[in-house]
Scaffold this active site. Structure first.
Site, PDB file in Angstrom:
ATOM      1  N   MET A  30      35.931  12.566 -25.051  1.00 21.48           N
ATOM      2  CA  MET A  30      35.775  12.658 -26.603  1.00 21.48           C
ATOM      3  C   MET A  30      34.550  12.995 -26.772  1.00 21.48           C
ATOM      4  O   MET A  30      34.227  12.512 -28.180  1.00 21.48           O
ATOM      5  CB  MET A  30      36.408  11.381 -27.066  1.00 21.48           C
ATOM      6  CG  MET A  30      37.844  11.109 -26.683  1.00 21.48           C
ATOM      7  SD  MET A  30      38.874   9.964 -27.826  1.00 21.48           S
ATOM      8  CE  MET A  30      38.055   8.522 -27.785  1.00 21.48           C
ATOM      9  N   HIS A  34      27.457  10.541 -22.416  1.00 23.01           N
ATOM     10  CA  HIS A  34      26.489   9.830 -21.829  1.00 23.01           C
ATOM     11  C   HIS A  34      26.398   9.881 -20.241  1.00 23.01           C
ATOM     12  O   HIS A  34      27.458  10.726 -19.880  1.00 23.01           O
ATOM     13  CB  HIS A  34      26.564   8.100 -22.243  1.00 23.01           C
ATOM     14  CG  HIS A  34      28.101   7.722 -22.016  1.00 23.01           C
ATOM     15  ND1 HIS A  34      28.556   7.671 -20.816  1.00 23.01           N
ATOM     16  CD2 HIS A  34      29.090   7.578 -22.888  1.00 23.01           C
ATOM     17  CE1 HIS A  34      29.858   7.134 -20.664  1.00 23.01           C
ATOM     18  NE2 HIS A  34      30.180   6.950 -22.079  1.00 23.01           N
ATOM     19  N   HIS A  37      29.804   9.960 -18.451  1.00 21.30           N
ATOM     20  CA  HIS A  37      30.526  11.217 -18.359  1.00 21.30           C
ATOM     21  C   HIS A  37      29.881  12.139 -17.669  1.00 21.30           C
ATOM     22  O   HIS A  37      30.539  12.992 -16.707  1.00 21.30           O
ATOM     23  CB  HIS A  37      30.359  12.133 -19.782  1.00 21.30           C
ATOM     24  CG  HIS A  37      30.940  11.197 -20.909  1.00 21.30           C
ATOM     25  ND1 HIS A  37      30.455  10.493 -21.833  1.00 21.30           N
ATOM     26  CD2 HIS A  37      32.582  10.911 -21.095  1.00 21.30           C
ATOM     27  CE1 HIS A  37      31.432   9.903 -22.821  1.00 21.30           C
ATOM     28  NE2 HIS A  37      32.509  10.209 -22.266  1.00 21.30           N
ATOM     29  N   LYS A 149      36.011   2.768 -15.713  1.00 23.90           N
ATOM     30  CA  LYS A 149      35.850   2.013 -16.728  1.00 23.90           C
ATOM     31  C   LYS A 149      37.204   1.676 -17.533  1.00 23.90           C
ATOM     32  O   LYS A 149      37.354   0.621 -18.037  1.00 23.90           O
ATOM     33  CB  LYS A 149      34.569   2.281 -17.848  1.00 23.90           C
ATOM     34  CG  LYS A 149      34.398   1.133 -18.840  1.00 23.90           C
ATOM     35  CD  LYS A 149      32.971   1.518 -19.625  1.00 23.90           C
ATOM     36  CE  LYS A 149      33.475   2.426 -20.771  1.00 23.90           C
ATOM     37  NZ  LYS A 149      34.264   1.846 -21.804  1.00 23.90           N
TER      38      LYS A 149
END
Ligand code: PAF
Length: 281
Positions: A30, A34, A37, A149
């Site tokens: 989305m 960071h 990703h 996560k």
């Protein structure tokens, strides 16, 4: 690096690539990227010929009182980060182009979605499954990488791929943490300096539960109590859930006899953070 905004063009390009024998790797996001990703992109990059990243803040996975409008966005920065990771294509659709007016078909997972985040965020996983199924149809990936996560999301996507026969390998990307242990998340940006410091209680509670378990404690109420005490001691931390569930079925367990997912969600003001670990007997 190509930036593709139209879903039809994305699908046409992907089908052309497949016809010419190229493999497609996919990292759905989305945006507001960071290092977490980027680690997913690094996992996918050597496994495929063409790497596609999608950036789409999917409205259907946000509840009416959630942070859709406030969700952080910075496309220019994301674009540069993707270029640095040798991404070949960014799929960046406009919200209005992703869902047909009057769209009435949804993908609803009915077994794993009712617990943990599904309980606190009704309809969330229906939105996630629907958009991921649509993205899979548009991007035509051979493999797709999802982060650990979001452990529940990952298991639900794996179930969707199994049950709907998507010919896609799902790769699990390990949780990436800041130097002090906080799991990386786009939502960390919402935290004040004080909340950022207090948010370390998530990781501390997971470390404590691992230690207790290694020392022989298997009883879930006792393990949960350890975690809850550590979090309750932190000002401004409000526990949404601390759950011990079977790692495959996500059914609650009372004692850690098999691989058990310990997942928690804690709110700091309006920011809700999640984290998890797996206890393996
Ligand atoms: O994990 C996320 O960022 C989102 O849920 C996903 C998989 C990109 C679907 O919108």
């Amino acid at each position: 690096m190509q930036i593709i905004k139209s879903p039809e063009e994305m699908q046409r390009l992907a089908l052309d690539l497949k016809r010419s024998g190229q493999t497609i790797g996919f990292v759905p996001t989305m945006g507001f990227l960071h290092d977490g990703h980027l680690s997913l992109m690094r996992l996918a990059r050597p496994k495929c010929d063409v790497l596609v990243v999608s950036i789409f803040v999917n409205p259907t996975q946000f509840g009416p009182n959630e942070d859709l409008d406030a969700y952080p966005r910075d496309f220019e920065r994301d674009e540069q980060l993707c270029a640095d990771e040798s991404v070949d294509m960014i799929f960046y659709p406009e919200p209005g182009n992703m869902y047909a007016a009057g769209a009435s078909v949804w993908v609803d997972e009915e077994s794993l979605s009712g617990v943990l985040c599904g309980e606190s965020r009704p309809g969330h996983f229906r939105g996630v499954c629907t958009v991921v199924a649509k993205l899979f149809n548009l991007v035509q990936p051979d493999l797709a990488v999802f982060g650990e996560k979001d452990a529940q999301q990952l298991r639900i996507i794996e179930r969707m791929v199994r049950d709907l026969n998507f010919p896609i390998e799902i790769v699990r990307g390990p949780i990436l943490r800041e130097a002090d242990g906080l799991a990386m998340s786009s939502r960390n940006k919402y935290l004040s300096a004080e909340q950022r410091k207090n948010a370390l209680c998530l990781r501390r509670s997971l470390d404590a539960v691992c230690l207790n378990f290694e020392q022989g404690e298997k009883n879930v109420s006792s393990l949960r109590k350890t975690m809850a005490e550590l979090i309750d001691a932190v000002s401004g931390a409000e526990i949404d859930y601390i759950s011990f569930v079977d790692d495959a079925s996500l059914e609650p367990v009372e004692s850690v006899q098999f691989s058990t997912l310990v997942a928690l969600a804690v709110k700091f003001g309006s920011t809700r953070l999640i984290d998890n670990t797996i206890l393996v007997p």
